[in-house]
Enzyme design. Structure first.
Site, PDB file in Angstrom:
ATOM      1  N   ARG A  78      34.243  12.182 -10.136  1.00  0.00           N
ATOM      2  CA  ARG A  78      32.823  12.158 -10.522  1.00  0.00           C
ATOM      3  C   ARG A  78      32.650  11.791 -11.995  1.00  0.00           C
ATOM      4  O   ARG A  78      33.613  11.839 -12.765  1.00  0.00           O
ATOM      5  CB  ARG A  78      32.170  13.515 -10.228  1.00  0.00           C
ATOM      6  CG  ARG A  78      32.782  14.648 -11.020  1.00  0.00           C
ATOM      7  CD  ARG A  78      32.289  16.010 -10.550  1.00  0.00           C
ATOM      8  NE  ARG A  78      33.031  17.053 -11.227  1.00  0.00           N
ATOM      9  CZ  ARG A  78      32.612  17.666 -12.340  1.00  0.00           C
ATOM     10  NH1 ARG A  78      31.461  17.360 -12.884  1.00  0.00           N
ATOM     11  NH2 ARG A  78      33.361  18.593 -12.904  1.00  0.00           N
TER      12      ARG A  78
ATOM     13  N   LEU B 110       0.839  -1.197   0.000  1.00  0.00           N
ATOM     14  CA  LEU B 110       0.000   0.000   0.000  1.00  0.00           C
ATOM     15  C   LEU B 110       0.875   1.248   0.000  1.00  0.00           C
ATOM     16  O   LEU B 110       1.663   1.453   0.915  1.00  0.00           O
ATOM     17  CB  LEU B 110      -0.892   0.015   1.241  1.00  0.00           C
ATOM     18  CG  LEU B 110      -1.735  -1.248   1.443  1.00  0.00           C
ATOM     19  CD1 LEU B 110      -2.627  -1.080   2.667  1.00  0.00           C
ATOM     20  CD2 LEU B 110      -2.566  -1.539   0.200  1.00  0.00           C
TER      21      LEU B 110
ATOM     22  N   TYR C  62      43.276  19.509 -12.094  1.00  0.00           N
ATOM     23  CA  TYR C  62      41.957  19.183 -12.640  1.00  0.00           C
ATOM     24  C   TYR C  62      42.165  18.275 -13.846  1.00  0.00           C
ATOM     25  O   TYR C  62      42.854  18.643 -14.799  1.00  0.00           O
ATOM     26  CB  TYR C  62      41.172  20.435 -13.050  1.00  0.00           C
ATOM     27  CG  TYR C  62      39.898  20.038 -13.761  1.00  0.00           C
ATOM     28  CD1 TYR C  62      38.890  19.361 -13.082  1.00  0.00           C
ATOM     29  CD2 TYR C  62      39.719  20.296 -15.126  1.00  0.00           C
ATOM     30  CE1 TYR C  62      37.748  18.938 -13.731  1.00  0.00           C
ATOM     31  CE2 TYR C  62      38.573  19.871 -15.779  1.00  0.00           C
ATOM     32  CZ  TYR C  62      37.590  19.200 -15.072  1.00  0.00           C
ATOM     33  OH  TYR C  62      36.447  18.767 -15.715  1.00  0.00           O
TER      34      TYR C  62
ATOM     35  N   ALA D 262      57.715  22.634 -17.004  1.00  0.00           N
ATOM     36  CA  ALA D 262      56.801  23.273 -16.050  1.00  0.00           C
ATOM     37  C   ALA D 262      56.311  24.613 -16.586  1.00  0.00           C
ATOM     38  O   ALA D 262      57.033  25.322 -17.277  1.00  0.00           O
ATOM     39  CB  ALA D 262      57.514  23.469 -14.716  1.00  0.00           C
TER      40      ALA D 262
ATOM     41  N   LYS E  15       5.398  10.095  -0.347  1.00  0.00           N
ATOM     42  CA  LYS E  15       5.843   9.548   0.943  1.00  0.00           C
ATOM     43  C   LYS E  15       6.808   8.360   0.842  1.00  0.00           C
ATOM     44  O   LYS E  15       7.879   8.363   1.453  1.00  0.00           O
ATOM     45  CB  LYS E  15       4.637   9.152   1.785  1.00  0.00           C
ATOM     46  CG  LYS E  15       5.025   8.586   3.147  1.00  0.00           C
ATOM     47  CD  LYS E  15       3.776   8.315   3.960  1.00  0.00           C
ATOM     48  CE  LYS E  15       4.084   7.633   5.261  1.00  0.00           C
ATOM     49  NZ  LYS E  15       2.861   7.307   5.987  1.00  0.00           N
TER      50      LYS E  15
ATOM     51  N   GLN F 160      -5.208   3.946  -6.895  1.00  0.00           N
ATOM     52  CA  GLN F 160      -6.306   4.295  -5.996  1.00  0.00           C
ATOM     53  C   GLN F 160      -6.531   5.797  -6.195  1.00  0.00           C
ATOM     54  O   GLN F 160      -5.704   6.612  -5.792  1.00  0.00           O
ATOM     55  CB  GLN F 160      -5.921   3.986  -4.540  1.00  0.00           C
ATOM     56  CG  GLN F 160      -7.050   4.235  -3.569  1.00  0.00           C
ATOM     57  CD  GLN F 160      -6.600   4.199  -2.121  1.00  0.00           C
ATOM     58  OE1 GLN F 160      -5.426   4.454  -1.811  1.00  0.00           O
ATOM     59  NE2 GLN F 160      -7.515   3.917  -1.218  1.00  0.00           N
TER      60      GLN F 160
ATOM     61  N   ASP G 232       5.187   2.203   4.104  1.00  0.00           N
ATOM     62  CA  ASP G 232       5.940   3.052   5.036  1.00  0.00           C
ATOM     63  C   ASP G 232       6.540   2.271   6.207  1.00  0.00           C
ATOM     64  O   ASP G 232       6.876   2.837   7.231  1.00  0.00           O
ATOM     65  CB  ASP G 232       5.064   4.211   5.544  1.00  0.00           C
ATOM     66  CG  ASP G 232       3.855   3.747   6.351  1.00  0.00           C
ATOM     67  OD1 ASP G 232       3.602   2.534   6.421  1.00  0.00           O
ATOM     68  OD2 ASP G 232       3.160   4.625   6.913  1.00  0.00           O
TER      69      ASP G 232
ATOM     70  N   ARG H 283       1.489  13.772   7.140  1.00  0.00           N
ATOM     71  CA  ARG H 283       2.304  14.050   8.320  1.00  0.00           C
ATOM     72  C   ARG H 283       3.783  14.264   7.989  1.00  0.00           C
ATOM     73  O   ARG H 283       4.546  14.753   8.803  1.00  0.00           O
ATOM     74  CB  ARG H 283       2.144  12.900   9.342  1.00  0.00           C
ATOM     75  CG  ARG H 283       0.758  12.857   9.974  1.00  0.00           C
ATOM     76  CD  ARG H 283       0.481  11.543  10.707  1.00  0.00           C
ATOM     77  NE  ARG H 283       0.071  10.464   9.793  1.00  0.00           N
ATOM     78  CZ  ARG H 283      -0.261   9.231  10.196  1.00  0.00           C
ATOM     79  NH1 ARG H 283      -0.231   8.915  11.473  1.00  0.00           N
ATOM     80  NH2 ARG H 283      -0.625   8.310   9.305  1.00  0.00           N
TER      81      ARG H 283
HETATM   82  C1  UD1 Z   1      -2.032   1.658   9.706  1.00  0.00           C
HETATM   83  C2  UD1 Z   1      -3.022   0.691  10.356  1.00  0.00           C
HETATM   84  C3  UD1 Z   1      -2.683   0.562  11.839  1.00  0.00           C
HETATM   85  C4  UD1 Z   1      -1.234   0.105  11.997  1.00  0.00           C
HETATM   86  C5  UD1 Z   1      -0.267   1.017  11.236  1.00  0.00           C
HETATM   87  C6  UD1 Z   1       1.119   0.388  11.201  1.00  0.00           C
HETATM   88  C7  UD1 Z   1      -5.168   0.884   9.183  1.00  0.00           C
HETATM   89  C8  UD1 Z   1      -6.537   1.429   9.229  1.00  0.00           C
HETATM   90  N1  UD1 Z   1      -4.375   1.190  10.193  1.00  0.00           N
HETATM   91  O1  UD1 Z   1      -2.221   2.928  10.307  1.00  0.00           O
HETATM   92  O2  UD1 Z   1      -3.547  -0.370  12.437  1.00  0.00           O
HETATM   93  O3  UD1 Z   1      -0.900   0.076  13.363  1.00  0.00           O
HETATM   94  O4  UD1 Z   1      -0.689   1.176   9.858  1.00  0.00           O
HETATM   95  O5  UD1 Z   1       2.080   1.222  10.667  1.00  0.00           O
HETATM   96  O6  UD1 Z   1      -4.849   0.173   8.250  1.00  0.00           O
HETATM   97  N2  UD1 Z   1      -2.642   3.951   2.180  1.00  0.00           N
HETATM   98  C9  UD1 Z   1      -3.151   3.842   0.901  1.00  0.00           C
HETATM   99  N3  UD1 Z   1      -4.380   4.350   0.639  1.00  0.00           N
HETATM  100  C10 UD1 Z   1      -5.149   4.949   1.601  1.00  0.00           C
HETATM  101  C11 UD1 Z   1      -4.610   5.048   2.900  1.00  0.00           C
HETATM  102  C12 UD1 Z   1      -3.365   4.541   3.161  1.00  0.00           C
HETATM  103  O7  UD1 Z   1      -2.497   3.318  -0.004  1.00  0.00           O
HETATM  104  O8  UD1 Z   1      -6.267   5.369   1.261  1.00  0.00           O
HETATM  105  C13 UD1 Z   1      -1.306   3.402   2.452  1.00  0.00           C
HETATM  106  C14 UD1 Z   1      -0.307   4.442   2.900  1.00  0.00           C
HETATM  107  O9  UD1 Z   1       0.412   4.948   1.801  1.00  0.00           O
HETATM  108  C15 UD1 Z   1       0.598   3.667   3.854  1.00  0.00           C
HETATM  109  C16 UD1 Z   1      -0.292   2.560   4.378  1.00  0.00           C
HETATM  110  O10 UD1 Z   1      -1.384   2.472   3.508  1.00  0.00           O
HETATM  111  O11 UD1 Z   1       1.701   3.107   3.197  1.00  0.00           O
HETATM  112  C17 UD1 Z   1      -0.752   2.812   5.802  1.00  0.00           C
HETATM  113  O12 UD1 Z   1      -1.500   4.019   5.839  1.00  0.00           O
HETATM  114  P1  UD1 Z   1      -1.325   5.055   7.014  1.00  0.00           P
HETATM  115  O13 UD1 Z   1      -2.245   6.189   6.765  1.00  0.00           O
HETATM  116  O14 UD1 Z   1       0.097   5.350   7.251  1.00  0.00           O
HETATM  117  O15 UD1 Z   1      -1.911   4.179   8.208  1.00  0.00           O
HETATM  118  P2  UD1 Z   1      -1.597   4.317   9.748  1.00  0.00           P
HETATM  119  O16 UD1 Z   1      -2.390   5.431  10.313  1.00  0.00           O
HETATM  120  O17 UD1 Z   1      -0.147   4.336   9.983  1.00  0.00           O
HETATM  121 CA    CA Z   2       1.643   4.456   8.692  1.00  0.00          CA
END
Ligand code: UD1
Ligand code: CA
Length: 454
Positions: free
Chosen positions: A332, A8, A365, A422, A22, A72, A102, A15
């Site tokens: 480089r 996901l 250089y 030189a 992200k 999505q 993440d 944040r």
């Molecule tokens: C989520 C979990 C939480 C867990 C935590 C662990 C849910 C509802 N909550 O919370 O239980 O403890 O991860 O780190 O699942 N994302 C999408 N589409 C969306 C929303 C999110 O792709 O519509 C992806 C984000 O990019 C991310 C991941 O899902 O990689 C988690 O989403 P995030 O909003 O970070 O969830 P948390 O609040 O951390």
């Molecule tokens: Ca998260």
């Protein structure tokens, strides 16, 4: 049993307060999502599907050869995100691993154990959990009096009592693939965040008489979710320590691990010593018995055995055995240096090759050049590679000696064994075995200085 993974990565990452997508934020120089994909590589997955938002062009570019993508359009929650993979997976039999983009520190070893637990316990869903002393922000694992997992509750929806639970959802799961997509049809967004939570499928699977299990990992550092820059810093430190300790276990000395940052794609041979303030990023291969640092940056380079590099910045380069670099050298854009070379203080080398046993010890250089074996570049030699419009090449053949402070105006070739006086500014080729002098002749006016002072 076939194995699939859904990662996901469509969340807005609000944040992070960033214009960077992200999951592209780097941990030790490598995007979070790339860490995850690398960790999935030895799990024998049939398909890897990454869920992204519409504007994820850079993520697509980065992973185009490794995964499939589904979009999505609106970020309506993690459950909604998983549903985007429905058309690709719903009819397939097997296990689906779901991960968050993440949580880059989860190791393939932990994922293997999670899969094993899932398969051995014949579960429909297995959650990777851990226990935090401060679980704030994470979903909590709610168990019944038998200790069985009944549901996951998010921080924002939890009662005060549920917030006391220390066991958290790491956001990583294994599902019976078909059970997952059936359960997703039942989720809704009646919660504090008005989101479709993936975590709700746990109670749905239970209610439909499915089996839910959990694999608790003790390695709490692995499971950190990077939601903001404070967690990002933490992840960098955890991974730094993990990589450095691994290298030390394999025979590399690191004098001060706290100031040494080494990417997960850097390989270092035995008995090499890494001095403080060294940063090795990208993909590097460093040989045995080298001394790297202090205060040295190396990126995407190959370094031979017995090489010493001090206070230098090196990228996209290949360096032979027993060569010395620095202090204060910079390489480089494709530099290839042979064995037993000495590139010393304040020398910049760009897009050039240099054979073995050659030297440029001070203040030079070297750009767009081809330098042979056993060449000596005196202090302050400059290849004049740019005429304001284009770059030109300097060729210096074997055993040539270029005197101090010479300018070699490219395109120009200095043939074998040639000698340049030189202070010369050379704009014509110098033949083999010849001496070139290209400076004005010295005139001594006897007694003139004394007269002048009067
Ligand atoms: C989520 C979990 C939480 C867990 C935590 C662990 C849910 C509802 N909550 O919370 O239980 O403890 O991860 O780190 O699942 N994302 C999408 N589409 C969306 C929303 C999110 O792709 O519509 C992806 C984000 O990019 C991310 C991941 O899902 O990689 C988690 O989403 P995030 O909003 O970070 O969830 P948390 O609040 O951390
Ligand atoms: Ca998260």
């Amino acid at each position: 049993m076939d194995r699939y993974a859904i990662i996901l990565a469509a969340g807005k990452g609000t944040r992070m307060k960033s214009s960077t997508y992200k999951v592209l934020h780097p941990v030790l120089g490598k995007p979070m999502i790339s860490h995850i994909i690398a960790n999935l590589n030895d799990l024998q997955l049939k398909e890897k599907i990454v869920v992204v938002s519409e504007d994820a062009f850079e993520v697509r570019e980065l992973l185009k050869d490794e995964v499939e993508f589904v979009v999505q359009k609106e970020q309506l929650g993690t459950g909604h995100a998983v549903k985007m993979a429905k058309s690709l997976l719903e009819n397939k039999k097997g296990v689906t691993l779901v991960l968050c983009g993440d949580t880059p520190l989860i190791t393939s070893n932990t994922l293997k154990m999670l899969l094993e637990k899932h398969i051995n316990s014949n579960a429909d869903a297995t959650i990777l959990t851990t226990r935090y002393t401060n679980p704030f922000g994470y979903g909590r694992i709610v168990r019944d009096s038998n200790g069985d997992v009944i549901r996951i509750v998010e921080e924002k929806d939890a009662t005060n009592e549920e917030r006391m639970i220390k066991e958290i959802n790491t956001g990583t799961y294994c599902f019976n693939n078909q059970v997952l997509f059936t359960a997703l049809e039942e989720i809704n967004n009646n919660n504090q965040q008005n989101e479709y939570y993936l975590t709700d499928v746990i109670k749905i699977i239970r209610n439909n008489d499915g089996k839910v299990s959990a694999f608790i990992t003790d390695d709490i550092e692995e499971t950190i979710g990077i939601n903001d820059r404070i967690a990002l810093e933490k992840a960098n430190q955890i991974l730094r320590k993990r990589i450095n300790e691994n290298l030390m276990k394999n025979g590399v000395s690191i004098i001060d691990s706290n100031t040494t940052y080494i990417s997960s794609d850097t390989f270092i041979g035995q008995d090499t010593v890494i001095y403080p303030g060294t940063i090795l990023m990208g993909c590097n291969k460093i040989g045995k018995n080298c001394h790297i640092g202090p205060y040295t940056e190396i990126e995407n380079s190959q370094i031979g055995d017995d090489v010493k590099i001090k206070h230098s910045v090196i990228s996209d380069s290949i360096i032979g055995n027993n060569t010395k670099v620095g202090p204060f050298a910079r390489f480089r854009n494709h530099v290839i240096i042979g064995d037993n070379v000495n590139i010393g203080n304040f020398v910049e080398v760009k897009n050039s090759t240099m054979g073995s046993n050659s030297k440029a010890a001070h203040l030079s250089y070297i750009g767009d050049s081809e330098i042979g074996n056993n060449v000596n570049l005196g202090c302050g030699v400059i290849t004049v590679n740019y005429n304001g419009k284009e770059k030109n090449k300097t060729i210096i053949k074997d055993n040539a000696f270029i005197g101090c402070n010479s300018n070699l105006i490219a395109p120009v070739t200095i043939e074998d064994n040639a000698y340049i006086a030189a202070g010369s500014t050379i704009n014509q080729n110098v033949p083999k075995d010849s001496l070139a002098i290209a400076r004005s002749k010295q005139v001594n006016k006897i007694g003139y200085a004394k007269k002048y002072q009067k």
